[in-house]
Design a protein around this motif. Structure first.
Motif, short mmCIF file in Angstrom:
data_model
loop_
_atom_site.label_atom_id
_atom_site.label_comp_id
_atom_site.label_asym_id
_atom_site.label_seq_id
_atom_site.Cartn_x
_atom_site.Cartn_y
_atom_site.Cartn_z
N MET A 158 1.11 -1.03 0.20
CA MET A 158 0.06 -0.07 0.37
C MET A 158 0.63 1.19 -0.28
N GLY A 159 1.97 1.13 0.75
CA GLY A 159 3.11 1.97 -0.04
C GLY A 159 3.78 2.60 -0.80
N ASN A 164 -1.62 6.90 -13.18
CA ASN A 164 -3.08 6.41 -12.30
C ASN A 164 -3.76 5.27 -13.89
N ALA A 165 -3.31 5.06 -14.86
CA ALA A 165 -3.69 3.95 -15.94
C ALA A 165 -3.37 2.65 -14.93
N THR A 170 -7.03 -1.74 -11.35
CA THR A 170 -7.06 -2.53 -10.42
C THR A 170 -8.55 -2.18 -10.21
N VAL A 171 -8.99 -0.88 -10.02
CA VAL A 171 -10.42 -0.86 -9.83
C VAL A 171 -11.77 -1.13 -10.59
N VAL A 266 -10.76 6.17 -7.01
CA VAL A 266 -9.20 5.94 -7.82
C VAL A 266 -8.63 7.23 -7.59
N ALA A 267 -9.09 8.42 -7.79
CA ALA A 267 -9.02 9.41 -6.61
C ALA A 267 -7.97 9.13 -5.56
N ARG A 268 -8.77 8.89 -4.82
CA ARG A 268 -8.49 8.50 -3.01
C ARG A 268 -7.70 7.62 -3.18
N LEU A 269 -7.42 6.12 -3.99
CA LEU A 269 -6.01 5.60 -4.18
C LEU A 269 -5.02 5.97 -4.62
N GLY A 270 -5.31 6.92 -5.67
CA GLY A 270 -3.55 7.62 -6.20
C GLY A 270 -2.66 8.46 -4.70
#
Ligand SMILES: NC(=O)c1ccc[n+]([C@@H]2O[C@H](COP(=O)([O-])OP(=O)(O)OC[C@H]3O[C@@H](n4cnc5c(N)ncnc54)[C@H](OP(=O)(O)O)[C@@H]3O)[C@@H](O)[C@H]2O)c1
Length: 362
Positions: A158-159, A164-165, A170-171, A266-270
């Protein structure tokens, strides 16, 4: 003269490392391409001009003048159709693709005759998964007379940083339903179900990993002749992995099909960063050797998954640029083995192989 290399998505997360590595080998011949020329120029400046900037949208295809000078294209983004790949073939351009999207890779495979007709080579499955997972599976197979079952598991930290792609891919696959090969037939499975406890080695221990739609499991039954192949995914945080599996079980992951929800996730995971930047791959192969049952385990650990993807891709690119490879469309394990790629991975990457619990290679 055909001597240039275009890395499409070349200033993106994976593309940058590929460009830097190839820029050292072929200064002035490597182009980082994308739709935003300013970003391409800014990246080019950080390479001291060894990598050149190029504005290009894959949807628009090639300018003929440019195409006639290109020897190799490395694709670092997910495409929706094969128009650009076919145009590469028609211009006699060798082609590589880091995509993990099976339905797209299957469409490229169907261009086998076209690739042979235009006398070009295309190499698919060239990152970590697919890519190194395919080569580890090949390594496990070589240590047996016959493999009956291959279980592949991938752990992502997770670190770690992902582009983005890669996050979008993944999402989009968290709530996917897909088919896998079982005993030569097809069975339907769902992402993030059917958890399997996997031993990732002494340092990382056991983790529960869940079904995920990586393309290697669709390809290896054909390329390695293994009747049962599965690929699973987990994160270094068992809590996060369990939480996603829980959301899947109660049907909440289906909300990711709604565009605003997908965009927000997606934005949060980035932005999320906790834990380490490590990744790990484990192959469990069960089969027969000398008429006896055999169990082969291959472990691969490292840091920075995107860098490993780029290093593997750059190693394949070096070989493809020099060529002598047969014409047609191939997956990495059909042309290379792990030894061809190992030198390109950083010293922090460790690989271990065990047969029936006994370590055989370090
Ligand atoms: N095999 C593996 O193990 C593995 C591992 C990681 C990633 N991947 C794959 O690698 C690919 C790249 O991932 P990433 O994390 O590097 O993504 P990223 O950082 O988002 O980079 C994508 C790049 O593509 C460019 N781009 C997007 N649409 C374009 C278009 N129509 N024409 C030209 N350029 C375009 C973007 O720039 P602009 O938007 O400015 O054009 C950006 O530079 C993805 O397909 C991902 O799934 C595979």
């Amino acid at each position: 003269m055909k001597e240039n290399i275009i890395v499409v998505g070349g200033y993106g997360h994976v593309g940058q490392t590929i460009c830097r590595q190839l820029g050292e080998l072929y200064p002035g011949k490597v182009y980082a391409a994308g739709r935003n020329f300013t970003r391409a120029e800014q990246f080019s400046a950080t390479t001291g001009g060894k990598v050149k900037p190029l504005q290009m949208n894959v949807s628009d295809g090639f300018e003929p003048d440019m195409a006639n000078r290109v020897k190799l294209v490395i694709m670092c983004l997910d495409q929706s159709d094969t128009a650009f790949v076919r145009s590469c073939f028609q211009y006699g351009i060798r082609y590589m693709d880091v995509s993990a999207n099976h339905s797209f890779l299957a469409e490229v495979e169907r261009l086998q005759e076209e690739a042979c007709f235009y006398e070009v080579t295309a190499v698919l499955s060239i990152g970590l998964a697919p890519g190194l997972t395919n080569l580890l599976a090949l390594q496990a197979k070589k240590l047996t007379d016959h493999v009956d079952t291959l279980d592949i598991a991938i752990m992502l930290g997770m670190g770690d940083q992902h582009g983005n792609a890669a996050i979008e891919w993944t999402v989009d696959n968290l709530a996917a339903d897909f088919h896998v090969v079982k005993e030569g037939g097809e069975v339907a499975v769902q992402s993030f179900t059917d958890g399997r406890l996997t031993d990732f080695g002494a340092k990382l221990g056991y983790r529960r990993a869940y079904r995920f739609n990586f393309s290697d499991q669709h390809v290896l039954p054909r390329t390695l002749g293994v009747p049962n192949v599965s690929t699973r995914l987990c994160f270094d945080s068992a809590a996060v992995t369990g939480w996603i599996a829980g959301l899947r079980a109660v049907g909440l992951l289906r909300l990711l099909k709604l565009k605003p929800v997908r965009r927000a996730v997606v934005a949060r995971l980035g932005k999320i960063r906790f834990g380490e930047d490590l990744y790990a791959v484990k192959i469990d192969a069960k089969g027969r050797k000398d008429h006896k049952a055999v169990y082969v385990e291959c472990f691969l650990h490292g840091r920075n998954e995107a860098q490993a993807t780029a290093q593997a891709a750059a190693a394949v690119a070096e070989r493809l640029y020099g060529s002598g490879l047969p014409h047609g469309v191939y997956h990495i394990e059909q042309l290379f083995d792990l030894d061809c790629i190992l030198h390109a991975l950083g010293p922090e990457v460790t690989i271990e192989t065990r047969i029936d619990g006994q370590r055989v290679l370090g």
